[in-house]
Design an enzyme around this catalytic site. Structure first.
Site, short mmCIF file in Angstrom:
data_model
loop_
_atom_site.label_atom_id
_atom_site.label_comp_id
_atom_site.label_asym_id
_atom_site.label_seq_id
_atom_site.Cartn_x
_atom_site.Cartn_y
_atom_site.Cartn_z
CD GLN A 129 63.10 108.52 17.33
OE1 GLN A 129 63.66 107.52 17.73
NE2 GLN A 129 61.76 108.66 17.33
CB CYS A 135 62.12 104.54 17.15
SG CYS A 135 60.46 103.87 17.38
CG HIS A 268 61.74 103.55 21.73
ND1 HIS A 268 61.75 104.42 20.67
CD2 HIS A 268 62.99 103.64 22.29
CE1 HIS A 268 62.94 105.02 20.59
NE2 HIS A 268 63.70 104.55 21.56
CG ASN A 288 67.22 105.50 22.42
OD1 ASN A 288 66.42 105.25 21.52
ND2 ASN A 288 66.83 106.03 23.57
#
Length: 310
Positions: A129, A135, A268, A288
């Site tokens: 990102q 995110c 997140h 992630n």
């Protein structure tokens, strides 16, 4: 609407002596990650921050832990800077208007002892990102990529930038909510390919010329704070997950089953892709969106059955 935090510029006064070996490791770090600082003063500031993080890393790893931290591309950032750049607080009413779903108990009863959706070839490679609080878009797109692959047999790379630019229910680089993004996708007919609408890591004007290749027919939110429900849902597909990712342990995470300090303020968005056991500790496997050079090739494992990090 969400309101993003501002990047914090910090001026550091000399507060400790930098050892020759520490300066050497900083030079290696700068070279490895192609870091460029505009002034000698900024270089000195980043050196001090790096050394402070390096000593934190060495102290943590010198103790018996289930996970290690290490020098990565975030090692020249204070945790305050890191938090302001990559993490965005969620609103207090998160998910109140979301449709709900409860999976059958049989899914839990018949669950295997370990699961990894990457092994089925339905999880796209890890993306980055960059310095944009998007995110939420990466988490949303990843789950759609997987669901589409399960349905069609084709693992496409879909556009996060389309959500950043076009989903006006969310706030682009200033944060967003996966549920709102999924509602937008359903209403607007789906996503374009990443190749046709590439990621820029900044807010842009919405483009409507690319063809849409994947959509969703429905979406729902799981029961809050229920790892049993998360386990059930993961038998069906990957799951978009929100968490609290503040703290230097997470910023500098390297490998192992994460069990560091964290809170419960969701800031997140990530993706649950599986679970397993390591030395008797149950864990979730999480994808992630900070690139494959962070953590375990872009993934991390976090202890389960503990309600960690929200």
């Amino acid at each position: 609407k969400l309101f993003g935090l501002c990047l914090i510029g910090l001026a550091f006064a000399a507060s400790f002596e930098v050892l020759e070996e520490e300066r050497f490791q900083f030079d290696q770090f700068v070279s490895q990650y192609n870091k460029v600082y505009s002034t000698a003063e900024e270089t000195a500031q980043r050196l001090e921050i790096f050394v402070d993080n390096l000593r934190f890393i060495n102290d943590h790893n010198s103790k018996a832990q289930n996970f290690t931290v290490g020098v990565n591309k975030f090692a020249d950032m204070t945790n305050e800077e890191f938090t302001a750049t990559y993490l965005k607080k969620r609103p207090a009413n998160f998910g109140e208007d979301s449709p709900r779903i409860e999976y059958a108990d049989s899914l839990l009863a018949n669950a295997a002892s370990s699961l990894d959706w990457r092994d089925s070839g339905v999880v796209q490679s890890v993306k980055d990102q960059a310095q944009c609080g998007s995110c939420w878009a990466f988490s949303t797109v990843s789950t759609v990529e997987t669901s589409n692959a399960q349905k069609s047999g084709k693992l496409l790379s879909l556009s996060e930038q389309q959500l950043v630019d076009c989903d006006t229910s969310d706030d682009g680089c200033d944060g967003g909510i996966q549920g709102w993004a999924m509602a937008w996708l359903k209403k607007n007919g789906g996503l374009c390919l990443e190749a046709d609408y590439p990621y820029t890591a900044k807010d842009g004007r919405c483009k409507t010329t690319c063809s849409k290749h994947a959509t969703i027919s429905s979406w729902a939110q799981l029961k809050k704070d229920s790892e049993d429900d998360l386990m059930k849902a993961m038998q069906v597909s990957t799951v978009s997950v929100s968490m609290d990712a503040e703290g230097r342990w997470f910023q500098l995470y390297e490998s192992g089953v994460y069990s560091g300090r964290c809170g419960y303020e969701l800031d997140h968005a990530v993706v649950g892709v599986g679970y397993g056991v390591d030395n008797g500790q149950d864990y979730w496997t999480i994808r992630n969106s900070w690139g494959s050079d962070w953590g375990e090739e872009g993934y991390f494992r976090i202890a389960s059955d503990k309600g960690l990090c929200g």
